[in-house]
Design an enzyme around this catalytic site. Structure first.
Site, short mmCIF file in Angstrom:
data_model
loop_
_atom_site.label_atom_id
_atom_site.label_comp_id
_atom_site.label_asym_id
_atom_site.label_seq_id
_atom_site.Cartn_x
_atom_site.Cartn_y
_atom_site.Cartn_z
N SER A 15 0.84 -1.20 0.00
CA SER A 15 0.00 0.00 0.00
C SER A 15 0.87 1.24 0.00
O SER A 15 2.04 1.20 0.40
CB SER A 15 -0.92 -0.02 1.22
OG SER A 15 -0.18 -0.37 2.38
N GLU A 17 1.08 5.44 0.97
CA GLU A 17 0.51 6.55 1.74
C GLU A 17 0.85 7.88 1.07
O GLU A 17 1.99 8.11 0.67
CB GLU A 17 1.06 6.53 3.16
CG GLU A 17 0.50 7.64 4.02
CD GLU A 17 0.86 7.48 5.49
OE1 GLU A 17 0.68 6.36 6.04
OE2 GLU A 17 1.34 8.46 6.08
N ASP A 109 -1.35 14.67 17.12
CA ASP A 109 -0.49 15.34 18.09
C ASP A 109 -1.12 16.63 18.58
O ASP A 109 -1.74 17.35 17.80
CB ASP A 109 0.88 15.64 17.46
CG ASP A 109 1.70 14.37 17.35
OD1 ASP A 109 1.70 13.59 18.32
OD2 ASP A 109 2.29 14.13 16.28
N PHE A 218 12.96 13.08 9.91
CA PHE A 218 12.03 12.04 10.35
C PHE A 218 12.53 11.29 11.58
O PHE A 218 11.75 10.91 12.44
CB PHE A 218 11.74 11.06 9.21
CG PHE A 218 10.83 11.66 8.18
CD1 PHE A 218 9.60 12.16 8.57
CD2 PHE A 218 11.19 11.76 6.86
CE1 PHE A 218 8.74 12.75 7.64
CE2 PHE A 218 10.35 12.34 5.93
CZ PHE A 218 9.13 12.84 6.32
N HIS A 268 3.69 -1.16 3.85
CA HIS A 268 3.00 0.11 3.63
C HIS A 268 4.10 1.15 3.37
O HIS A 268 4.94 1.39 4.24
CB HIS A 268 2.19 0.47 4.87
CG HIS A 268 1.40 1.74 4.76
ND1 HIS A 268 0.26 1.86 4.01
CD2 HIS A 268 1.60 2.98 5.31
CE1 HIS A 268 -0.23 3.09 4.10
NE2 HIS A 268 0.58 3.80 4.88
P1 FAD Z 1 -2.77 6.75 20.76
O1 FAD Z 1 -3.01 5.36 20.32
O2 FAD Z 1 -3.85 7.43 21.53
O3 FAD Z 1 -1.41 6.74 21.60
C1 FAD Z 1 -0.77 7.95 22.00
C2 FAD Z 1 -0.09 7.74 23.36
O4 FAD Z 1 -1.07 7.53 24.37
C3 FAD Z 1 0.84 6.52 23.41
O5 FAD Z 1 1.90 6.82 24.25
C4 FAD Z 1 -0.05 5.44 24.00
O6 FAD Z 1 0.69 4.42 24.65
C5 FAD Z 1 -0.88 6.26 24.98
N1 FAD Z 1 -2.22 5.66 25.17
C6 FAD Z 1 -3.04 5.18 24.22
N2 FAD Z 1 -4.18 4.71 24.77
C7 FAD Z 1 -4.08 4.91 26.09
C8 FAD Z 1 -4.93 4.64 27.20
N3 FAD Z 1 -6.14 4.09 27.02
N4 FAD Z 1 -4.50 5.00 28.44
C9 FAD Z 1 -3.30 5.59 28.62
N5 FAD Z 1 -2.45 5.86 27.60
C10 FAD Z 1 -2.82 5.53 26.36
N6 FAD Z 1 -0.81 12.02 12.53
C11 FAD Z 1 -1.62 12.93 11.92
O7 FAD Z 1 -1.79 14.03 12.42
N7 FAD Z 1 -2.24 12.63 10.73
C12 FAD Z 1 -2.11 11.43 10.13
O8 FAD Z 1 -2.68 11.18 9.06
C13 FAD Z 1 -1.26 10.44 10.75
N8 FAD Z 1 -1.09 9.22 10.21
C14 FAD Z 1 -0.31 8.30 10.85
C15 FAD Z 1 -0.18 7.02 10.30
C16 FAD Z 1 0.63 6.06 10.91
C17 FAD Z 1 0.76 4.68 10.30
C18 FAD Z 1 1.33 6.39 12.12
C19 FAD Z 1 2.23 5.37 12.77
C20 FAD Z 1 1.18 7.65 12.68
C21 FAD Z 1 0.36 8.62 12.08
N9 FAD Z 1 0.18 9.88 12.63
C22 FAD Z 1 -0.62 10.81 11.99
C23 FAD Z 1 0.88 10.28 13.86
C24 FAD Z 1 0.01 10.11 15.16
O9 FAD Z 1 -1.10 10.96 15.11
C25 FAD Z 1 0.89 10.46 16.36
O10 FAD Z 1 1.92 9.52 16.49
C26 FAD Z 1 0.18 10.69 17.69
O11 FAD Z 1 1.12 11.21 18.62
C27 FAD Z 1 -0.40 9.44 18.33
O12 FAD Z 1 -1.47 8.96 17.67
P2 FAD Z 1 -2.04 7.47 18.02
O13 FAD Z 1 -3.24 7.29 17.22
O14 FAD Z 1 -0.95 6.48 17.94
O15 FAD Z 1 -2.41 7.72 19.58
#
Ligand code: FAD
Length: 291
Positions: A15, A17, A109, A218, A268
């Site tokens: 895939s 991105e 973020d 990065f 990916h």
């Molecule tokens: P979460 O899963 O919420 O995790 C964030 C932090 O909180 C981690 O430290 C985790 O351990 C902790 N956490 C999670 N759940 C809990 C809980 N229930 N209790 C306590 N702590 C918890 N960013 C963008 O802005 N746009 C994008 O399109 C984008 N695409 C991405 C695609 C991929 C494949 C990846 C790997 C990252 C992408 N990101 C994107 C970056 C991402 O938004 C950031 O890394 C952000 O800081 C965390 O998002 P997450 O969904 O992993 O968060």
């Protein structure tokens, strides 16, 4: 088509991105590069979303175009940081009504310099909150982010994996990893995830190394470690872009081959909207690893 249906048909997916082009010139460039990449017949494509909604309109327009005009299996990224329940429901319903069946659901973020952001009363504190809500709206295929070297906010990989289990159990169908350069981190992560009961596909997210400044950016952003031998080689070619490109390409080809031979369920590619390196890498992979 839903990505989970693809998994029933394909042992591995490949895939690409993209991010939404920011202006007209970038859009032309994007069209040329995507046109080249489509010749590789990707399993699916995805389009990023600026946290806080900064690219919302362009992301939604582009996924609609790729899904409905080009006919690609398309996944929309969506972040919940700073969003209200009402907005999330409305946006997700909008994507559903555009025929988008695949979502990459993320927290995103917080704004820079707002350290205590998540201590305030936000409706969506974690990606798992967003996934739980999306599950109630439509039977999407839902992807989420994984970090083989832990998320930068997590004190340890162990804690990060505990949170990952919550995210998985909220309704994640598959994971895509943050970029990494040391395959051992992926192998270890997959093993630990399986031991925890996280048994969905964990697709490695790979970025072709093509340029010195970009790769340094990065690494700083994601905390990904780079093997010493590769770092030294790249440093020694700092002022020779052609050598860096070739070194990066050779490294990434070998990285992908090792991953696929180990049993990774595809790749990916973080294309950065460029086609040349991804095409060269994909075309060099042995045919038996591409089925
Ligand atoms: P979460 O899963 O919420 O995790 C964030 C932090 O909180 C981690 O430290 C985790 O351990 C902790 N956490 C999670 N759940 C809990 C809980 N229930 N209790 C306590 N702590 C918890 N960013 C963008 O802005 N746009 C994008 O399109 C984008 N695409 C991405 C695609 C991929 C494949 C990846 C790997 C990252 C992408 N990101 C994107 C970056 C991402 O938004 C950031 O890394 C952000 O800081 C965390 O998002 P997450 O969904 O992993 O968060």
């Amino acid at each position: 088509m839903k990505i989970i249906e693809l998994f029933n048909r394909k042992e591995r997916t490949f895939s690409f991105e993209f991010f939404p082009p920011k202006d007209e010139i970038s859009a032309v460039d994007f069209g040329i590069n995507v046109g080249q990449l489509l010749k590789l017949d990707p399993s699916f494509v995805s389009v990023t979303y600026g946290a806080g909604g900064s690219t919302q309109e362009r992301t939604f327009t582009l996924v609609d175009y790729l899904q409905n005009k080009i006919g690609l299996t398309t996944m929309a990224h969506y972040t919940c940081v700073n969003a209200t329940h009402e907005k999330v429901v409305s946006d997700i319903n909008h994507l559903k009504n555009s025929g988008i069946e695949n979502l990459m659901l993320l927290r995103g973020d917080p704004p820079k310099d707002e350290k205590d952001f998540f201590l305030r009363n936000h409706e969506f504190r974690h990606a798992s909150d967003l996934i739980t809500l999306a599950r109630t709206l439509h039977p999407f295929s839902i992807g989420a982010a994984a970090y083989t070297e832990k998320h930068p906010e997590s004190p340890t990989l162990k804690e990060d994996l505990e949170n990952m289990l919550i995210k998985f159990e909220a309704g994640t169908d598959f994971l895509i990893t943050q970029m990494f350069f040391d395959n051992e981190t992926y192998y270890k992560y997959v093993t630990l995830a399986r031991n925890k009961g996280i048994n969905c596909r964990i697709i490695p997210g790979i970025i072709p190394i093509t340029n010195y400044r970009q790769i340094n950016k990065f690494i700083t952003m994601t905390g990904a470690t780079i093997p010493d031998a590769l770092a030294e080689k790249i440093m020694s070619y700092k002022d020779n872009p052609d050598k860096i490109y070739q070194t990066g390409l050779d490294f990434t080809i070998q990285q992908c081959i090792d991953l696929l031979e180990w049993g990774a369920p595809g790749i990916h590619f973080y294309t950065l909207n460029k086609s040349r390196a991804t095409i060269e890498i994909y075309e060099t992979l042995p045919k038996k690893l591409k089925n």
